[in-house]
Design an enzyme around this catalytic site. Structure first.
Site, PDB file in Angstrom:
ATOM      1  N   TYR A 144       0.864  -1.183   0.000  1.00 28.83           N
ATOM      2  CA  TYR A 144       0.000   0.000   0.000  1.00 28.83           C
ATOM      3  C   TYR A 144       0.901   1.234   0.000  1.00 28.83           C
ATOM      4  O   TYR A 144       1.823   1.327   0.821  1.00 28.83           O
ATOM      5  CB  TYR A 144      -0.882  -0.002   1.252  1.00 28.83           C
ATOM      6  CG  TYR A 144      -1.826   1.177   1.379  1.00 28.83           C
ATOM      7  CD1 TYR A 144      -1.598   2.165   2.336  1.00 28.83           C
ATOM      8  CD2 TYR A 144      -2.936   1.307   0.559  1.00 28.83           C
ATOM      9  CE1 TYR A 144      -2.462   3.256   2.471  1.00 28.83           C
ATOM     10  CE2 TYR A 144      -3.803   2.388   0.686  1.00 28.83           C
ATOM     11  CZ  TYR A 144      -3.570   3.354   1.639  1.00 28.83           C
ATOM     12  OH  TYR A 144      -4.415   4.438   1.771  1.00 28.83           O
ATOM     13  N   ASP A 239       9.368   2.735  -0.602  1.00 26.86           N
ATOM     14  CA  ASP A 239       8.317   3.400   0.179  1.00 26.86           C
ATOM     15  C   ASP A 239       8.613   3.094   1.646  1.00 26.86           C
ATOM     16  O   ASP A 239       8.240   2.039   2.160  1.00 26.86           O
ATOM     17  CB  ASP A 239       6.935   2.898  -0.240  1.00 26.86           C
ATOM     18  CG  ASP A 239       5.847   3.445   0.666  1.00 26.86           C
ATOM     19  OD1 ASP A 239       4.659   3.185   0.386  1.00 26.86           O
ATOM     20  OD2 ASP A 239       6.171   4.112   1.658  1.00 26.86           O
ATOM     21  N   LYS A 267       4.624   9.348   8.555  1.00 27.50           N
ATOM     22  CA  LYS A 267       4.496   8.817   9.924  1.00 27.50           C
ATOM     23  C   LYS A 267       5.559   9.391  10.869  1.00 27.50           C
ATOM     24  O   LYS A 267       5.491  10.556  11.261  1.00 27.50           O
ATOM     25  CB  LYS A 267       4.490   7.285   9.885  1.00 27.50           C
ATOM     26  CG  LYS A 267       3.310   6.736   9.046  1.00 27.50           C
ATOM     27  CD  LYS A 267       3.287   5.236   8.996  1.00 27.50           C
ATOM     28  CE  LYS A 267       2.298   4.727   7.963  1.00 27.50           C
ATOM     29  NZ  LYS A 267       0.909   4.741   8.409  1.00 27.50           N
TER      30      LYS A 267
HETATM   31  P1  KE4 Z   1      -0.748   8.260   4.419  1.00 28.98           P
HETATM   32  O1  KE4 Z   1      -1.254   8.951   3.166  1.00 28.98           O
HETATM   33  O2  KE4 Z   1      -1.839   7.449   5.101  1.00 28.98           O
HETATM   34  O3  KE4 Z   1      -0.023   9.183   5.375  1.00 28.98           O
HETATM   35  O4  KE4 Z   1       0.389   7.202   3.955  1.00 28.98           O
HETATM   36  C1  KE4 Z   1       0.079   6.230   2.994  1.00 28.98           C
HETATM   37  C2  KE4 Z   1       1.040   5.078   3.140  1.00 28.98           C
HETATM   38  C3  KE4 Z   1       2.073   4.949   2.220  1.00 28.98           C
HETATM   39  N1  KE4 Z   1       2.973   3.942   2.317  1.00 28.98           N
HETATM   40  C4  KE4 Z   1       2.881   3.031   3.314  1.00 28.98           C
HETATM   41  C5  KE4 Z   1       3.889   1.929   3.380  1.00 28.98           C
HETATM   42  C6  KE4 Z   1       1.844   3.112   4.276  1.00 28.98           C
HETATM   43  O5  KE4 Z   1       1.758   2.181   5.256  1.00 28.98           O
HETATM   44  C7  KE4 Z   1       0.907   4.158   4.194  1.00 28.98           C
HETATM   45  C8  KE4 Z   1      -0.239   4.300   5.172  1.00 28.98           C
HETATM   46  N2  KE4 Z   1      -0.388   3.257   6.124  1.00 28.98           N
HETATM   47  C9  KE4 Z   1      -1.737   3.002   6.588  1.00 28.98           C
HETATM   48  C10 KE4 Z   1      -1.655   1.868   7.621  1.00 28.98           C
HETATM   49  N3  KE4 Z   1      -1.412   0.610   7.021  1.00 28.98           N
HETATM   50  C11 KE4 Z   1      -2.377   4.225   7.136  1.00 28.98           C
HETATM   51  C12 KE4 Z   1      -3.627   3.988   7.958  1.00 28.98           C
HETATM   52  C13 KE4 Z   1      -4.832   4.560   7.287  1.00 28.98           C
HETATM   53  O6  KE4 Z   1      -5.003   4.374   6.049  1.00 28.98           O
HETATM   54  O7  KE4 Z   1      -5.644   5.171   8.020  1.00 28.98           O
END
Ligand code: KE4
Length: 428
Positions: A144, A239, A267
């Site tokens: 993701y 990523d 994060k």
């Molecule tokens: P954000 O746009 O949510 O800040 O980041 C996206 C993202 C990109 N790359 C990786 C490896 C990530 O894990 C994420 C976001 N992680 C999720 C949890 N698995 C965020 C939680 C959510 O979607 O509310």
């Protein structure tokens, strides 16, 4: 545990927010029940609206590596807010955090700050396409990279949970440029590269996957990707939104000695405020506007409050590199404790762990990619989740997530958690 107030608040939220949440994974759809509304948090603990105290193993999905309401971050944000909250103009603070990040992470000369991990990954792919003048990308099933159109093809995290890995609204025109590979499968990547000769701009990968549970790369996987990218003029994007500044000060590039061409962050880098970033050697980053032709922008990019929080966080990690060993030791202790009690109760499971990331899968076979992650018994996971919640432990409300260990966790907290697993195991 009582959740009366959370249920009331959820009913109110649903009237004015789609699904009552601002991010789908929070809605408990994968595990059932109503989401917990949090009132406050400090260190390793969440305090919900019903007065329950929960030991937190999500930590805002990764950022709170030093625990909630970490004093230096809180103080930095309060002080900065008194001087103005946003200017849309450059500030010295941005240069300070950029210089510190560049000093901590291998193989990057420059970094651009944005407001989320999605923005970081989306912008990194656009930069790779602009730099290589090629259109296609390779991503991995179950990984993701945020909710940008190009990534919502067999995406991980909430996208799997909701069974919409290929989201409506993503056009065929977009989807055709996203090629899908299997994680830890170099032969599959090689086949895709051969079939799309000279058309692939980048491979984007979670160098340690955390959105189908925690899946470390097999030995040689990252090295293989690096070699194929170098040989085929493809940019390798790590990523590290989850792993950056968590698995090591220099992230997975430091741990693996494999150099990416572009690295994405989120994060931890924001200390809990909205910050994402992407970074690379100058030759690539100078392709970005206003220097180069690839456009990318943001009103609140480099926001002073977010930068103040991020700088305080990175300074704390930079000045106490032993934290990464402490986190590894605590996570190993938890792993061994959980493994012991699950075995004693004849539960079928496998545990994946690396650094301060760990996940429990209710299946016997090794979890090495999306397909094997999807074999986990979700009914058992649901019982496990709610059982742990009733014992005062908050783990991810989905089997397709990883737990994030925080340095604020004491060994008493870890023992309490292991005892909770033991109790819950008897009900599975
Ligand atoms: P954000 O746009 O949510 O800040 O980041 C996206 C993202 C990109 N790359 C990786 C490896 C990530 O894990 C994420 C976001 N992680 C999720 C949890 N698995 C965020 C939680 C959510 O979607 O509310």
């Amino acid at each position: 545990m009582l959740y009366k107030r959370s249920s009331q608040l959820f009913a109110e939220a649903e009237k004015v927010i789609p699904g009552g949440v601002n991010s789908p994974v929070r809605a408990f759809k994968a595990v059932g029940g109503t989401p917990i509304f949090v009132k406050s948090a400090k260190g390793a603990y969440l305090y919900d609206e019903d007065g329950n105290r929960l030991i937190d193993y999500i930590n805002s999905w990764g950022p709170m590596i030093l625990g909630h309401a970490y004093e230096p971050v809180v103080e930095a944000v309060i002080e900065k807010a008194k001087l103005g909250t946003s200017f849309g103009m450059p500030t010295e603070l941005e240069t300070q955090i950029a210089a510190l990040a560049v000093s901590m992470v291998p193989n990057i000369d420059k970094i651009r700050f944005v407001n989320s991990g999605t923005e970081a990954c989306m912008s990194a792919v656009r930069l790779a396409r602009g730099f290589t003048k090629k259109d296609k990308i390779i991503k991995f099933a179950g990984c993701y990279h945020g909710h940008s159109d190009s990534f919502l093809i067999q995406a991980g995290s909430g996208a799997i949970t909701f069974g919409s890995p290929n989201s409506p609204g993503v056009t065929a025109g977009t989807a055709k440029d996203t090629l899908l590979a299997n994680y830890n499968d170099l032969e599959n990547v090689s086949t895709l590269i051969e079939a799309n000769k000279n058309e692939i701009a980048c491979i984007i990968v979670e160098p340690v996957a955390g959105n189908m549970g925690c899946i470390p790369p097999n030995k040689g996987f990252l090295e293989g990707l690096r070699q194929m990218c170098t040989e085929n003029n493809i940019l390798l994007i790590f990523d590290e939104v989850m792993t950056g500044f968590r698995l090591a000060a220099g992230g997975v590039q430091e741990l693996s000695n494999v150099n990416a061409d572009i690295v994405c962050f989120g994060k931890v880098i924001g200390g809990g405020l909205p910050v994402g970033a992407f970074a690379a050697r100058a030759e690539i980053m100078n392709y970005l506007a206003p220097l180069g032709p690839v456009y990318q922008a943001g009103t609140l990019s480099g926001n002073p409050l977010a930068m103040a929080a991020g700088l305080a966080m990175l300074k704390a990690l930079d000045s106490d590199r032993a934290i990464f060993e402490r986190l590894e030791e605590k996570t190993q202790y938890l792993h061994e404790g959980i493994e012991k009690v699950l075995k004693e109760n004849n539960i079928i499971f496998t545990i994946n762990r690396i650094g301060s990331m760990i996940s429990v899968h209710f299946d016997a076979s090794p979890v090495v990619d999306f397909k094997s992650a999807a074999k986990g018994d979700n009914e058992t996971f649901k019982k496990f989740f709610h059982g742990m919640l009733n014992e005062g432990i908050y783990i991810a409300p989905s089997a397709y997530e990883t737990w994030f260990i925080t340095d604020a966790l004491s060994y008493e907290d870890l023992d309490f958690t292991i005892r909770a697993v033991e109790k819950v195991a008897k009900t599975l």
